[in-house]
Design a protein around this motif. Structure first.
Motif, short mmCIF file in Angstrom:
data_model
loop_
_atom_site.label_atom_id
_atom_site.label_comp_id
_atom_site.label_asym_id
_atom_site.label_seq_id
_atom_site.Cartn_x
_atom_site.Cartn_y
_atom_site.Cartn_z
N PHE A 59 -17.73 48.71 5.25
CA PHE A 59 -16.63 48.10 5.99
C PHE A 59 -16.28 46.71 5.45
O PHE A 59 -15.11 46.41 5.19
N VAL A 60 -17.30 45.86 5.27
CA VAL A 60 -17.01 44.47 4.87
C VAL A 60 -16.55 44.37 3.41
O VAL A 60 -15.85 43.43 3.03
N SER A 61 -16.97 45.35 2.60
CA SER A 61 -16.60 45.29 1.18
C SER A 61 -15.31 46.05 0.88
O SER A 61 -14.81 45.99 -0.25
N GLU A 62 -14.77 46.74 1.88
CA GLU A 62 -13.56 47.55 1.67
C GLU A 62 -12.41 46.75 1.07
O GLU A 62 -11.74 47.21 0.12
N PRO A 63 -12.12 45.53 1.56
CA PRO A 63 -10.99 44.78 0.98
C PRO A 63 -11.24 44.32 -0.45
O PRO A 63 -10.29 43.93 -1.14
N PHE A 64 -12.52 44.35 -0.89
CA PHE A 64 -12.85 43.80 -2.21
C PHE A 64 -13.41 44.85 -3.16
O PHE A 64 -14.05 44.51 -4.16
N LYS A 65 -13.23 46.14 -2.84
CA LYS A 65 -13.92 47.18 -3.60
C LYS A 65 -13.48 47.24 -5.07
O LYS A 65 -14.18 47.87 -5.89
N ASP A 66 -12.39 46.62 -5.42
CA ASP A 66 -11.96 46.59 -6.82
C ASP A 66 -12.52 45.38 -7.57
O ASP A 66 -12.26 45.21 -8.76
N ASN A 67 -13.27 44.55 -6.84
CA ASN A 67 -13.86 43.35 -7.44
C ASN A 67 -15.36 43.35 -7.14
O ASN A 67 -15.78 43.11 -6.00
N LEU A 68 -16.18 43.63 -8.15
CA LEU A 68 -17.62 43.76 -7.93
C LEU A 68 -18.27 42.47 -7.45
O LEU A 68 -19.21 42.50 -6.64
N TYR A 72 -20.17 42.19 -3.97
CA TYR A 72 -21.56 41.73 -3.89
C TYR A 72 -21.73 40.69 -2.78
O TYR A 72 -22.61 40.83 -1.91
N PHE A 73 -20.91 39.67 -2.77
CA PHE A 73 -21.08 38.59 -1.79
C PHE A 73 -20.72 39.05 -0.37
O PHE A 73 -21.31 38.57 0.60
N ALA A 74 -19.78 39.98 -0.27
CA ALA A 74 -19.47 40.53 1.06
C ALA A 74 -20.68 41.26 1.62
O ALA A 74 -21.00 41.15 2.81
N GLY A 75 -21.38 42.00 0.74
CA GLY A 75 -22.59 42.70 1.17
C GLY A 75 -23.71 41.76 1.55
O GLY A 75 -24.42 41.97 2.54
N VAL A 76 -23.87 40.69 0.78
CA VAL A 76 -24.90 39.69 1.07
C VAL A 76 -24.68 39.09 2.45
O VAL A 76 -25.61 39.04 3.28
N VAL A 77 -23.46 38.64 2.71
CA VAL A 77 -23.16 37.98 3.98
C VAL A 77 -23.27 38.96 5.14
O VAL A 77 -23.91 38.69 6.17
N GLY A 78 -22.64 40.13 4.98
CA GLY A 78 -22.62 41.11 6.07
C GLY A 78 -24.00 41.62 6.44
O GLY A 78 -24.38 41.65 7.61
#
Length: 310
Positions: A59-68, A72-78
């Motif tokens: 969910f948190v990485s969905e807006p950034f899935k084209d940018n690794l 990565y940072f969305a996953g870390v924070v979430g």
């Protein structure tokens, strides 16, 4: 719709990752323990923290899935926030931690640590690039109706399992609180015994001076037994005032009742609470450390006796 998936799809993914997480954790812990361990908070084959983590990562990485990098940072924070909130809430409500990073560097109150947060970021990338696409490929083969039936059946079963598991967790909390209350009462009686005996006995005054009140229940128990032996000896002395004899007898009776209450509390843990602790070998209770360790020791002895009878 929530993001790119419907609510039903999110639930389906949640359940699948709960199950896959349970397989991974149970196999890993069972291998280390060299015996089968039904890992987790629930009785059934689900680990909600894995399902929640997977869904959160997607969910948190969905807006950034084209940018690794942003993924990565969305996953870390979430994932870090999920661990922190879940760990703190469970300890506040249930008085135990189901995981503890206190021995890791750069941790915060044992709930989160830097190494895990770093790992969550890489896992988020793998989730988006490898695991979830593979899952979507498998699920595409299954008829939509089957997915709907699966979601409804698992939701009903999981709701029942959750109610039972929460009840067991609350039972564990109540046992620990009860054992801690017993320990506090024993500490008070120990101090009373110190005063009564030390008034009449120089040797005991020296003992009290060199052995200040301890906090561990098992140590207190041993000291209380020593004091009771001294009380019985002194109760036979003619010079002992009547009110002190009565006070000693009262303390002896109360100590006996406290020991019985403590035993009943530990005995209560031999049912589902035992399975809860067994399924969570990393569980700790910072606030009730002595009571929790005492309970675990009693349950370990109980387990050995059960094996011996088979």
């Amino acid at each position: 719709m929530i993001g790119q998936y419907t609510t039903q799809q999110w639930l389906l993914y949640f359940y699948v990752y709960c199950f896959l997480g349970w397989i991974f954790e149970s196999c890993y812990v069972s291998f280390r323990k060299k015996q089968w361990v039904n890992r987790g908070f629930l009785h059934g084959p689900f680990l909600p923290i894995y399902g929640s983590g997977a869904v959160m990562m997607l969910f948190v990485s969905e807006p950034f899935k084209d940018n690794l990098i942003l993924t990565y940072f969305a996953g870390v924070v979430g994932a870090t926030l999920l661990e922190l909130v879940t760990g703190a809430a469970m300890e506040a409500l249930l008085k135990v931690r189901y995981w503890d990073y206190s021995n890791q560097k750069f941790n915060y109150k044992g709930y989160i640590c830097l190494s895990s947060s770093v790992a969550w970021g890489f896992l988020t990338i793998l989730m988006n690039e490898v695991f979830h696409p593979a899952l979507l490929h498998v699920l595409a083969i299954i008829p939509k109706m089957a997915d709907e039936i699966f979601v409804w059946i698992v939701s009903a079963g999981l709701a029942v399992d959750l109610c039972i598991s929460v009840r067991d967790a609350i039972d564990l909390r109540n046992i620990l609180v009860g054992m801690e209350n017993v320990r506090k009462e024993v500490v008070i009686l120990r101090k009373r015994a110190d005063v009564v005996i030390a008034v009449l006995d120089q040797e005991w005054r020296e003992y009290v001076k060199n052995h200040p009140a301890v906090e561990r229940m098992d140590e207190i128990g041993k000291e209380i037994e020593l004091r009771l032996a001294k009380m019985r000896e002194m109760a036979e002395l003619p010079r002992l005032p009547e009110h002190q004899k009565l006070e000693m007898l009262d303390m002896k009776e109360r100590i006996g009742k406290l020991k019985e209450r403590n035993f009943r509390l530990k005995r209560k843990g031999t049912g589902n609470v035992r399975m809860l602790i067994k399924g969570n070998p990393t569980m700790v209770s910072p606030k009730y450390t002595d009571a929790f360790n005492q309970l675990k020791g009693y349950l370990a002895d109980f387990e050995e006796k059960r094996k011996g009878k088979k």
